[in-house]
Design an enzyme around this catalytic site. Structure first.
Site, short mmCIF file in Angstrom:
data_model
loop_
_atom_site.label_atom_id
_atom_site.label_comp_id
_atom_site.label_asym_id
_atom_site.label_seq_id
_atom_site.Cartn_x
_atom_site.Cartn_y
_atom_site.Cartn_z
N SER A 141 0.85 -1.19 0.00
CA SER A 141 0.00 0.00 0.00
C SER A 141 0.89 1.23 0.00
O SER A 141 2.06 1.17 0.38
CB SER A 141 -0.86 -0.01 1.27
OG SER A 141 -1.53 1.21 1.44
N TYR A 154 -1.92 -0.59 10.64
CA TYR A 154 -2.06 -0.94 9.22
C TYR A 154 -0.75 -0.63 8.49
O TYR A 154 -0.23 -1.47 7.74
CB TYR A 154 -3.22 -0.16 8.61
CG TYR A 154 -3.47 -0.47 7.15
CD1 TYR A 154 -3.98 -1.71 6.76
CD2 TYR A 154 -3.21 0.47 6.15
CE1 TYR A 154 -4.22 -2.01 5.42
CE2 TYR A 154 -3.45 0.19 4.81
CZ TYR A 154 -3.96 -1.05 4.46
OH TYR A 154 -4.18 -1.34 3.13
P1 NDP Z 1 -11.55 -5.91 -0.07
O1 NDP Z 1 -12.07 -5.74 1.31
O2 NDP Z 1 -12.49 -5.79 -1.21
O3 NDP Z 1 -10.79 -7.30 -0.21
C1 NDP Z 1 -10.09 -7.88 0.83
C2 NDP Z 1 -10.02 -9.38 0.59
O4 NDP Z 1 -9.24 -9.97 1.63
C3 NDP Z 1 -11.38 -10.03 0.59
O5 NDP Z 1 -11.46 -10.88 -0.53
C4 NDP Z 1 -11.40 -10.83 1.87
O6 NDP Z 1 -12.11 -12.05 1.64
C5 NDP Z 1 -9.92 -11.13 2.08
N1 NDP Z 1 -9.56 -11.41 3.45
C6 NDP Z 1 -9.58 -10.59 4.51
N2 NDP Z 1 -9.19 -11.25 5.61
C7 NDP Z 1 -8.90 -12.52 5.22
C8 NDP Z 1 -8.45 -13.68 5.90
N3 NDP Z 1 -8.22 -13.69 7.21
N4 NDP Z 1 -8.25 -14.81 5.17
C9 NDP Z 1 -8.50 -14.82 3.85
N5 NDP Z 1 -8.92 -13.76 3.15
C10 NDP Z 1 -9.12 -12.62 3.85
O7 NDP Z 1 -10.37 -4.84 -0.21
P2 NDP Z 1 -9.23 -4.59 -1.30
O8 NDP Z 1 -9.49 -5.35 -2.53
O9 NDP Z 1 -9.07 -3.14 -1.38
O10 NDP Z 1 -7.96 -5.16 -0.53
C11 NDP Z 1 -7.05 -6.07 -1.12
C12 NDP Z 1 -5.65 -5.71 -0.65
O11 NDP Z 1 -5.30 -4.43 -1.18
C13 NDP Z 1 -5.47 -5.60 0.87
O12 NDP Z 1 -4.26 -6.21 1.23
C14 NDP Z 1 -5.41 -4.10 1.10
O13 NDP Z 1 -4.66 -3.77 2.25
C15 NDP Z 1 -4.72 -3.65 -0.17
N6 NDP Z 1 -4.89 -2.24 -0.47
C16 NDP Z 1 -6.12 -1.71 -0.76
C17 NDP Z 1 -6.26 -0.36 -0.99
C18 NDP Z 1 -7.59 0.28 -1.23
O14 NDP Z 1 -7.66 1.51 -1.21
N7 NDP Z 1 -8.67 -0.46 -1.46
C19 NDP Z 1 -5.10 0.53 -0.98
C20 NDP Z 1 -3.86 -0.14 -0.71
C21 NDP Z 1 -3.76 -1.45 -0.47
P3 NDP Z 1 -13.05 -12.83 2.70
O15 NDP Z 1 -13.65 -11.79 3.59
O16 NDP Z 1 -14.03 -13.53 1.82
O17 NDP Z 1 -12.11 -13.77 3.37
#
Ligand code: NDP
Length: 245
Positions: A141, A154
């Site tokens: 990020s 975070y």
């Molecule tokens: P979402 O919330 O849409 O996606 C997050 C995903 O992580 C979901 O598919 C969720 O699936 C999964 N997840 C969370 N906890 C767990 C767990 N314990 N085990 C397995 N899967 C898990 O957000 P984003 O797509 O934005 O996030 C994806 C990545 O991008 C993250 O690492 C985030 O930090 C990073 N990011 C996002 C930014 C943004 O602005 N959106 C900016 C910078 C980085 P489920 O709940 O089904 O398990």
């Protein structure tokens, strides 16, 4: 649908049930990858896997549970022949003022964002190193390069990902290319999980003003993976053009 464009390469994506992970699954399937979608919400990844086809599979796995990851790796080996690409994307962003009241949020972020990526990688490492060239994509990020009040833990997880990624890059070259993707604001459900109400509302407002689309991040991941094997793109910082920090 990827039609007949199959590369024969296998991509494992964690957190593939929404946002960047789901978009990456679609983009890589369109480029001919066999995709294994991992997440906790099985109904969502099953729906995406059946939509993208091309032999994709959905595997319910919590990245904080090593046994589930080991079982997932076994299925990827048995059903798809092993992973060539691992995208460590699963994560949560539980922002808010630093306080003992949010100790559970801190544990969840460290366990999912940092330890989850590390555990998933060690579990899939033999597969990544065992083929004819692997790729490891770590989703960090902008918060892995800067810090501000209210995002300390975070940011700590993402700074951790950055340091670990660079170390792995050196250890695994030339067989496995390691890439760090550092998005700014991306329009996903990420802020909706923030437990501190005032923070959630403020962050959501900033997301409503300026964000890139998850598909735009996925396109960049697909581009990184499409480069010839002698070339590695090790780091990509992506922001909405009007994002300041
Ligand atoms: P979402 O919330 O849409 O996606 C997050 C995903 O992580 C979901 O598919 C969720 O699936 C999964 N997840 C969370 N906890 C767990 C767990 N314990 N085990 C397995 N899967 C898990 O957000 P984003 O797509 O934005 O996030 C994806 C990545 O991008 C993250 O690492 C985030 O930090 C990073 N990011 C996002 C930014 C943004 O602005 N959106 C900016 C910078 C980085 P489920 O709940 O089904 O398990």
């Amino acid at each position: 649908m990827s039609g007949n464009k199959s590369t024969g390469r296998v991509a494992v994506i964690t957190g593939a049930s929404s946002g960047i992970g789901a978009a990456t699954a679609r983009a890589l399937a369109a480029d001919g990858y066999l995709v294994a979608l991992l997440a906790r919400r099985l109904d969502r990844i099953e729906a995406i896997a059946s939509e993208i086809g091309n032999g994709s599979i959905a595997i319910q796995a919590d990245v904080t549970d090593r046994d589930q990851l080991v079982a997932a790796a076994r299925r990827v080996q048995d059903e798809l022949g092993g992973a060539d690409v691992l995208v460590n994307n699963a994560g949560v962003m539980l922002l808010g003022p630093f306080s003992a009241a949010r100790s559970e949020d801190y544990r969840r972020m460290v366990e999912a964002n940092l330890l989850g990526a590390i555990t998933t990688t060690e579990v899939f490492l033999d597969q990544l190193t065992g083929g004819d060239g692997g790729d490891l994509i770590n989703i960090s990020s902008v918060a892995g390069r800067s810090a501000r009040a209210g995002n300390g833990v975070y940011a700590a997880t993402k700074w951790g990902i950055n340091g670990w990624s660079e170390s792995l890059r050196q250890e695994l070259l030339p067989g496995v290319r390691v890439t760090l993707i550092e998005p700014g604001v991306v329009d996903t459900e990420l802020p909706s999980h923030i437990t501190d109400t005032a923070t959630r509302e403020a962050v959501q407002k900033s997301y409503d003003v300026a964000a890139v689309k998850p598909e735009e991040v996925a396109e960049i991941i697909a581009f990184v993976l499409s480069r010839p094997r002698h070339l590695a793109i090790n780091e990509v910082l992506i922001r909405p053009a009007d994002q300041l920090g």
